[in-house]
Scaffold this motif. Structure first.
Motif, PDB file in Angstrom:
ATOM      1  N   LEU A   5     -24.713  24.515  -2.127  1.00  0.00           N
ATOM      2  CA  LEU A   5     -25.992  24.290  -2.787  1.00  0.00           C
ATOM      3  C   LEU A   5     -27.126  24.720  -1.864  1.00  0.00           C
ATOM      4  O   LEU A   5     -27.052  24.504  -0.654  1.00  0.00           O
ATOM      5  CB  LEU A   5     -26.161  22.805  -3.136  1.00  0.00           C
ATOM      6  CG  LEU A   5     -25.223  22.272  -4.201  1.00  0.00           C
ATOM      7  CD1 LEU A   5     -25.417  20.766  -4.351  1.00  0.00           C
ATOM      8  CD2 LEU A   5     -25.480  22.950  -5.526  1.00  0.00           C
ATOM      9  N   PRO A   6     -28.165  25.311  -2.416  1.00  0.00           N
ATOM     10  CA  PRO A   6     -29.296  25.725  -1.570  1.00  0.00           C
ATOM     11  C   PRO A   6     -30.020  24.494  -1.020  1.00  0.00           C
ATOM     12  O   PRO A   6     -30.343  23.553  -1.747  1.00  0.00           O
ATOM     13  CB  PRO A   6     -30.209  26.502  -2.509  1.00  0.00           C
ATOM     14  CG  PRO A   6     -29.441  26.712  -3.763  1.00  0.00           C
ATOM     15  CD  PRO A   6     -28.305  25.759  -3.782  1.00  0.00           C
ATOM     16  N   ILE A   7     -30.277  24.492   0.271  1.00  0.00           N
ATOM     17  CA  ILE A   7     -30.929  23.372   0.949  1.00  0.00           C
ATOM     18  C   ILE A   7     -32.349  23.179   0.417  1.00  0.00           C
ATOM     19  O   ILE A   7     -32.820  22.046   0.264  1.00  0.00           O
ATOM     20  CB  ILE A   7     -30.930  23.603   2.482  1.00  0.00           C
ATOM     21  CG1 ILE A   7     -29.516  23.655   3.023  1.00  0.00           C
ATOM     22  CG2 ILE A   7     -31.731  22.537   3.200  1.00  0.00           C
ATOM     23  CD1 ILE A   7     -28.767  22.356   2.896  1.00  0.00           C
ATOM     24  N   ALA A   8     -33.038  24.265   0.115  1.00  0.00           N
ATOM     25  CA  ALA A   8     -34.422  24.176  -0.371  1.00  0.00           C
ATOM     26  C   ALA A   8     -34.472  23.423  -1.706  1.00  0.00           C
ATOM     27  O   ALA A   8     -35.375  22.604  -1.924  1.00  0.00           O
ATOM     28  CB  ALA A   8     -35.012  25.565  -0.524  1.00  0.00           C
ATOM     29  N   ASP A   9     -33.529  23.687  -2.594  1.00  0.00           N
ATOM     30  CA  ASP A   9     -33.497  22.987  -3.879  1.00  0.00           C
ATOM     31  C   ASP A   9     -33.192  21.500  -3.705  1.00  0.00           C
ATOM     32  O   ASP A   9     -33.779  20.646  -4.379  1.00  0.00           O
ATOM     33  CB  ASP A   9     -32.454  23.614  -4.802  1.00  0.00           C
ATOM     34  CG  ASP A   9     -32.875  24.981  -5.308  1.00  0.00           C
ATOM     35  OD1 ASP A   9     -34.074  25.306  -5.202  1.00  0.00           O
ATOM     36  OD2 ASP A   9     -31.995  25.706  -5.811  1.00  0.00           O
ATOM     37  N   ILE A  10     -32.296  21.179  -2.803  1.00  0.00           N
ATOM     38  CA  ILE A  10     -31.955  19.773  -2.553  1.00  0.00           C
ATOM     39  C   ILE A  10     -33.171  19.038  -1.992  1.00  0.00           C
ATOM     40  O   ILE A  10     -33.518  17.944  -2.441  1.00  0.00           O
ATOM     41  CB  ILE A  10     -30.748  19.670  -1.597  1.00  0.00           C
ATOM     42  CG1 ILE A  10     -29.497  20.199  -2.283  1.00  0.00           C
ATOM     43  CG2 ILE A  10     -30.559  18.235  -1.128  1.00  0.00           C
ATOM     44  CD1 ILE A  10     -28.291  20.284  -1.388  1.00  0.00           C
ATOM     45  N   LEU A  11     -33.835  19.649  -1.005  1.00  0.00           N
ATOM     46  CA  LEU A  11     -34.991  19.003  -0.390  1.00  0.00           C
ATOM     47  C   LEU A  11     -36.161  18.882  -1.368  1.00  0.00           C
ATOM     48  O   LEU A  11     -36.858  17.858  -1.379  1.00  0.00           O
ATOM     49  CB  LEU A  11     -35.421  19.759   0.867  1.00  0.00           C
ATOM     50  CG  LEU A  11     -34.432  19.702   2.037  1.00  0.00           C
ATOM     51  CD1 LEU A  11     -34.939  20.526   3.206  1.00  0.00           C
ATOM     52  CD2 LEU A  11     -34.177  18.261   2.437  1.00  0.00           C
ATOM     53  N   SER A  12     -36.382  19.891  -2.184  1.00  0.00           N
ATOM     54  CA  SER A  12     -37.481  19.790  -3.159  1.00  0.00           C
ATOM     55  C   SER A  12     -37.185  18.731  -4.223  1.00  0.00           C
ATOM     56  O   SER A  12     -38.082  17.982  -4.629  1.00  0.00           O
ATOM     57  CB  SER A  12     -37.745  21.149  -3.811  1.00  0.00           C
ATOM     58  OG  SER A  12     -36.666  21.512  -4.656  1.00  0.00           O
TER      59      SER A  12
END
Length: 125
Positions: A5-12
């Motif tokens: 999973l993309p880290i940016a999507d998880i953090l956002s």
């Protein structure tokens, strides 16, 4: 399906969820403070102002609202005033609905029937 999973999507998504949680917590805290502190304090101070019987208490009401004297006891007295007022209002609305839907009490109808029956007996045939 991606392998990671993309880290940016998880953090956002996490930041958006945390922002929503903080916003709801702030909103509910403000509502609780308003109902448990501001409304009872205002009710108590206005109640005391109206029932002291002097004009000076009405004139000094804005300053009394901002005073910090007897803050906790005024909040408790205000809770009692608000509870009594809301209970009286709800009871009167409930009584009105009972009378509208089920008719008035029997003792009110008996007086009307006696007047109608008495007027009919006094009239000549």
């Amino acid at each position: 399906m991606p392998k990671r999973l993309p880290i940016a999507d998880i953090l956002s998504g996490l930041a958006r969820s945390m922002g929503t949680a903080v916003r709801y917590w702030f909103h509910y805290t403000l509502v609780a403070v308003a109902w448990l502190v501001v409304v009872p304090l205002t009710a108590c101070r206005i109640y005391r102002c109206l029932f002291t019987g002097s004009v000076s208490s009405v004139l000094t009401l804005p300053l009394d609202m901002l005073s910090t004297d007897n803050l906790v006891s005024d909040i408790f007295h205000g809770c009692f005033v608000v509870t009594c007022t809301l209970s009286a209002f709800i009871s009167l609305v409930w009584l009105r609905e009972q009378i509208l839907h089920g008719g008035g009490p029997d003792w009110l109808d008996q007086d009307i029937q006696h007047e109608v029956g008495g007027a009919a007996n006094n009239c000549p045939p």
